[in-house]
Design a protein around this motif. Structure first.
Motif, PDB file in Angstrom:
ATOM      1  N   VAL A  32      40.192  41.794  38.906  1.00  0.00           N
ATOM      2  CA  VAL A  32      39.573  42.347  40.116  1.00  0.00           C
ATOM      3  C   VAL A  32      40.346  43.571  40.591  1.00  0.00           C
ATOM      4  O   VAL A  32      39.761  44.595  40.960  1.00  0.00           O
ATOM      5  CB  VAL A  32      39.490  41.270  41.214  1.00  0.00           C
TER       6      VAL A  32
ATOM      7  N   THR B 269      28.111  43.300  36.974  1.00  0.00           N
ATOM      8  CA  THR B 269      29.132  43.072  35.960  1.00  0.00           C
ATOM      9  C   THR B 269      28.504  42.775  34.613  1.00  0.00           C
ATOM     10  O   THR B 269      28.990  43.242  33.570  1.00  0.00           O
ATOM     11  CB  THR B 269      30.058  41.915  36.389  1.00  0.00           C
TER      12      THR B 269
ATOM     13  N   GLY C 229      36.168  35.393  38.597  1.00  0.00           N
ATOM     14  CA  GLY C 229      36.771  36.706  38.770  1.00  0.00           C
ATOM     15  C   GLY C 229      36.251  37.729  37.786  1.00  0.00           C
ATOM     16  O   GLY C 229      35.894  38.851  38.160  1.00  0.00           O
TER      17      GLY C 229
ATOM     18  N   SER D   5      44.017  36.002  35.496  1.00  0.00           N
ATOM     19  CA  SER D   5      42.920  36.532  34.681  1.00  0.00           C
ATOM     20  C   SER D   5      43.175  36.363  33.191  1.00  0.00           C
ATOM     21  O   SER D   5      42.234  36.179  32.407  1.00  0.00           O
ATOM     22  CB  SER D   5      42.712  38.022  34.988  1.00  0.00           C
TER      23      SER D   5
ATOM     24  N   SER E  23      33.860  40.964  38.775  1.00  0.00           N
ATOM     25  CA  SER E  23      34.825  42.045  38.916  1.00  0.00           C
ATOM     26  C   SER E  23      34.202  43.426  39.083  1.00  0.00           C
ATOM     27  O   SER E  23      34.486  44.136  40.059  1.00  0.00           O
ATOM     28  CB  SER E  23      35.779  42.037  37.723  1.00  0.00           C
TER      29      SER E  23
ATOM     30  N   CYS F 164      43.810  42.770  46.370  1.00  0.00           N
ATOM     31  CA  CYS F 164      43.172  41.996  45.302  1.00  0.00           C
ATOM     32  C   CYS F 164      44.161  40.967  44.759  1.00  0.00           C
ATOM     33  O   CYS F 164      44.366  40.858  43.543  1.00  0.00           O
ATOM     34  CB  CYS F 164      42.704  42.913  44.180  1.00  0.00           C
TER      35      CYS F 164
END
Length: 314
Positions: free
Chosen positions: A11, A64, A295, A39, A299, A168
């Motif tokens: 992110v 996304t 996420g 992540s 993102s 973030c």
């Protein structure tokens, strides 16, 4: 504007990239990068999992989806488009995020494993996060965005030399901005060598004891768990054995697959993603955290909104 992004998970990096593309002077500071981020542990199967509110999540997920599909043409980005099935033990309606994908079908009865009565099938991006995080860092370097490691005690310390800060930090916001609505959701997974699989499978019939098989190019990620409020980062051998047994039962081709490693990560659970501007004594902060188990899926869509919020700052 001069903007500092705090956090270097997917992110944070996508937000920094989008801000740089919009013409801002951007840098990134994070406690950890690459393999140290949550992540890096993600299965990174495009899927809006444990993220809210539904309307915004659908919109962010759709953006996304389109971006990742476009990146599949670049081998260095680590994105594959994989067909797959989500399986149900009871009849199920279309998912609430149906509008985020161009096509979604029902699994034919002959393709339902024993014990399942319904299922969706669709093709979605699967992201090799080791490759994709490195790709994002490369893109940022090419656009002049510096990424450095450093731990902040508060967001106030991030304002030196910049006009605005983008937060973030995921689960770290629980301490950094005292957001007690954040809840860790523990996920344990196994990485095994590829055995020729190209189709992902997902079973969420037991919400705390998930079953997923996500084939990447050289490895397959097997999961998993969703243990709310559990912050234990140690590998639990009994959990690993249970994950492997259940995955092999569903996909017999995994029997005997070489185990490469075990990973544990904490998803940043929250009643709703926080994506908003806060005006503090030091300056404006755009918050973008609380993406639950989605996420990667949210993102690039959230990065668009971050850039829009920054553009609206006085």
């Amino acid at each position: 504007m001069r903007v500092r992004v705090v956090g270097a998970g997917v992110v944070g990096l996508t937000s920094a990239l989008r801000l740089a593309q919009a013409g801002h002077e951007v840098d990134v500071v994070a406690a950890t990068t690459g393999d140290g981020t949550t992540s890096s542990i993600a299965a990174a199967l495009w899927y809006p999992y444990r993220a809210y509110p539904e309307a915004d999540v659908t919109r962010w997920s759709a953006t996304t989806y389109q971006v990742l599909c476009g990146l599949a043409a670049d081998p260095s980005a680590g994105v594959l488009i994989r067909p797959g099935r989500e399986l149900f033990r009871q009849p199920a309606p279309d998912p609430w995020w149906r509008d985020a994908v161009p096509e979604l079908g029902r699994v034919a009865a002959g393709r339902l494993p024993a014990g399942y009565v319904d299922g969706y099938e669709l093709s979605v991006p699967v992201v090799d996060m080791a490759m994709h995080l490195a790709w994002l860092l490369g893109r940022l370097e090419a656009t002049g965005v510096a990424v450095r490691t450093g731990r902040l005690d508060s967001l106030a310390g991030a304002f030196e030399g910049v006009d605005a800060v983008v937060n973030c930090t995921g689960l770290g916001s629980r301490e950094l901005v005292d957001d007690q609505s954040l809840t860790p959701v523990r996920g344990q997974v196994i990485v095994v060598a590829q055995v020729g699989l190209t189709e992902w499978l997902l079973d969420q019939n037991d919400p705390g004891r998930l079953l997923y098989v996500v084939p990447r190019s050289d490895t397959v990620l097997l999961g998993g768990t969703a243990e709310e409020g559990d912050e234990d980062l140690d590998i639990r051998p009994t959990t690993a054995a249970d994950i492997l047994r259940r995955c092999v039962e569903l996909v017999p081709a995994l029997d005997g697959a070489r185990v490469i490693g075990h990973r544990v990560g904490l998803r940043p659970g929250r009643p709703a993603v926080r994506l908003e501007t806060e005006f503090t004594d030091r300056g404006p902060v755009v918050h973008c955290y609380g993406h639950g188990g989605a996420g990667v899926t949210l993102s690039y869509g959230c990065a668009e909104d971050v850039a829009e919020l920054v553009s609206e700052l006085p």
